[in-house]
Design a protein around this motif. Structure first.
Motif, PDB file in Angstrom:
ATOM      1  N   ALA A   1      82.438 -48.293  49.893  1.00  0.00           N
ATOM      2  CA  ALA A   1      83.219 -47.904  48.717  1.00  0.00           C
ATOM      3  C   ALA A   1      82.843 -46.503  48.236  1.00  0.00           C
ATOM      4  O   ALA A   1      83.710 -45.738  47.798  1.00  0.00           O
ATOM      5  CB  ALA A   1      83.009 -48.913  47.591  1.00  0.00           C
ATOM      6  N   LEU A   2      81.563 -46.153  48.346  1.00  0.00           N
ATOM      7  CA  LEU A   2      81.104 -44.826  47.928  1.00  0.00           C
ATOM      8  C   LEU A   2      81.273 -43.777  49.022  1.00  0.00           C
ATOM      9  O   LEU A   2      81.009 -42.598  48.790  1.00  0.00           O
ATOM     10  CB  LEU A   2      79.633 -44.882  47.502  1.00  0.00           C
ATOM     11  N   ARG A   3      81.656 -44.231  50.218  1.00  0.00           N
ATOM     12  CA  ARG A   3      81.743 -43.353  51.392  1.00  0.00           C
ATOM     13  C   ARG A   3      80.407 -42.637  51.607  1.00  0.00           C
ATOM     14  O   ARG A   3      80.347 -41.434  51.865  1.00  0.00           O
ATOM     15  CB  ARG A   3      82.887 -42.356  51.246  1.00  0.00           C
ATOM     16  N   LEU A   4      79.354 -43.401  51.476  1.00  0.00           N
ATOM     17  CA  LEU A   4      77.997 -42.881  51.551  1.00  0.00           C
ATOM     18  C   LEU A   4      77.559 -42.753  53.008  1.00  0.00           C
ATOM     19  O   LEU A   4      77.611 -43.728  53.759  1.00  0.00           O
ATOM     20  CB  LEU A   4      77.056 -43.836  50.804  1.00  0.00           C
ATOM     21  N   PRO A   5      77.132 -41.561  53.417  1.00  0.00           N
ATOM     22  CA  PRO A   5      76.682 -41.387  54.808  1.00  0.00           C
ATOM     23  C   PRO A   5      75.471 -42.278  55.112  1.00  0.00           C
ATOM     24  O   PRO A   5      74.678 -42.602  54.220  1.00  0.00           O
ATOM     25  CB  PRO A   5      76.277 -39.913  54.869  1.00  0.00           C
ATOM     26  N   GLU A   6      75.334 -42.649  56.369  1.00  0.00           N
ATOM     27  CA  GLU A   6      74.245 -43.543  56.792  1.00  0.00           C
ATOM     28  C   GLU A   6      72.857 -42.958  56.518  1.00  0.00           C
ATOM     29  O   GLU A   6      71.911 -43.705  56.310  1.00  0.00           O
ATOM     30  CB  GLU A   6      74.378 -43.872  58.280  1.00  0.00           C
ATOM     31  N   HIS A   7      72.714 -41.634  56.527  1.00  0.00           N
ATOM     32  CA  HIS A   7      71.394 -41.034  56.333  1.00  0.00           C
ATOM     33  C   HIS A   7      70.917 -41.093  54.875  1.00  0.00           C
ATOM     34  O   HIS A   7      69.756 -40.835  54.604  1.00  0.00           O
ATOM     35  CB  HIS A   7      71.373 -39.583  56.834  1.00  0.00           C
ATOM     36  N   VAL A   8      71.809 -41.461  53.943  1.00  0.00           N
ATOM     37  CA  VAL A   8      71.413 -41.577  52.537  1.00  0.00           C
ATOM     38  C   VAL A   8      70.983 -43.016  52.274  1.00  0.00           C
ATOM     39  O   VAL A   8      71.778 -43.946  52.428  1.00  0.00           O
ATOM     40  CB  VAL A   8      72.575 -41.188  51.595  1.00  0.00           C
ATOM     41  N   PRO A   9      69.720 -43.228  51.889  1.00  0.00           N
ATOM     42  CA  PRO A   9      69.253 -44.589  51.613  1.00  0.00           C
ATOM     43  C   PRO A   9      70.011 -45.225  50.446  1.00  0.00           C
ATOM     44  O   PRO A   9      70.331 -44.556  49.465  1.00  0.00           O
ATOM     45  CB  PRO A   9      67.781 -44.390  51.251  1.00  0.00           C
ATOM     46  N   LEU A  10      70.297 -46.506  50.582  1.00  0.00           N
ATOM     47  CA  LEU A  10      70.949 -47.301  49.542  1.00  0.00           C
ATOM     48  C   LEU A  10      70.035 -48.461  49.206  1.00  0.00           C
ATOM     49  O   LEU A  10      69.669 -49.238  50.088  1.00  0.00           O
ATOM     50  CB  LEU A  10      72.315 -47.798  50.019  1.00  0.00           C
TER      51      LEU A  10
END
Length: 192
Positions: A153-162
């Motif tokens: 939903a945030l279109r967050l790249p894989e390299h950014v920790p969630l």
């Protein structure tokens, strides 16, 4: 951070706590700060509710109008200085100043109002060179959406920790702050 293990040296690190309006930034800083947190809270008026809409059922009565500030020591040789941003769009121009000199950022997200999170994520992806992690605030201690759905939903790249964290839980907040520092160390190591 080369002096972390040296007993006669102290390392200080600036971490920015960012996110949309009402996501829990002030609560996060206040939960872990070992000093009385400095905040610039102002009472919300009836007129401000049309400008700064709250989540359904949110009883928020004050809002940050400049920044929050706190400090936490993670041992005798490491001190984190926490700077919480105001979340309202009219205060976004301050973010550049608050991020100056920061080593890491933690973007706090409220999945009940994910739309208020996009500007903070976009800022750190496109307008800032500060490494960041995204943390879903677990209001009421409940994770309402799977991490993959939030990332999509945030279109967050894989390299950014969630991560997920109830910002009222001191241990969970410390874990999120140290995850932000680890991410910075990993990011800067890859760049060199």
């Amino acid at each position: 951070m080369a002096y972390i293990n040296s007993p006669d040296r102290r390392t200080s690190v600036k971490i920015v706590i960012a996110g949309g309006f009402g996501v829990g930034k002030t609560t996060l800083v206040g939960q872990v700060s070992e000093i009385p947190p400095v905040n610039t809270e102002a009472w919300m008026t009836q007129a401000s509710r049309t400008v700064d809409p709250l989540a359904e059922g949110d009883a928020k009565a004050t809002t940050t109008v400049a920044m929050d500030f706190g400090r936490i020591s993670l041992g005798p040789d490491l001190v984190l200085y926490l700077f919480g941003t105001p979340g309202q769009p009219r205060f976004w121009p301050m973010w550049d100043d608050l991020c100056r000199g920061a080593s890491a950022a933690l973007v706090l997200v409220d999945t009940r109002r994910l739309d208020v999170s996009f500007p903070a994520v976009n800022y750190f992806e496109n307008d800032s060179d500060v490494p960041f992690v995204v943390v879903v605030n677990l209001f009421d201690g409940v994770q309402t959406h799977p991490p993959d759905a939030v990332r999509d939903a945030l279109r967050l790249p894989e390299h950014v920790p969630l991560l997920a964290c109830d910002v009222r839980d001191r241990g969970a907040v410390v874990h999120s702050l140290t995850a932000a520092l680890r991410h910075t160390l990993q990011t800067t190591a890859k760049e060199h």
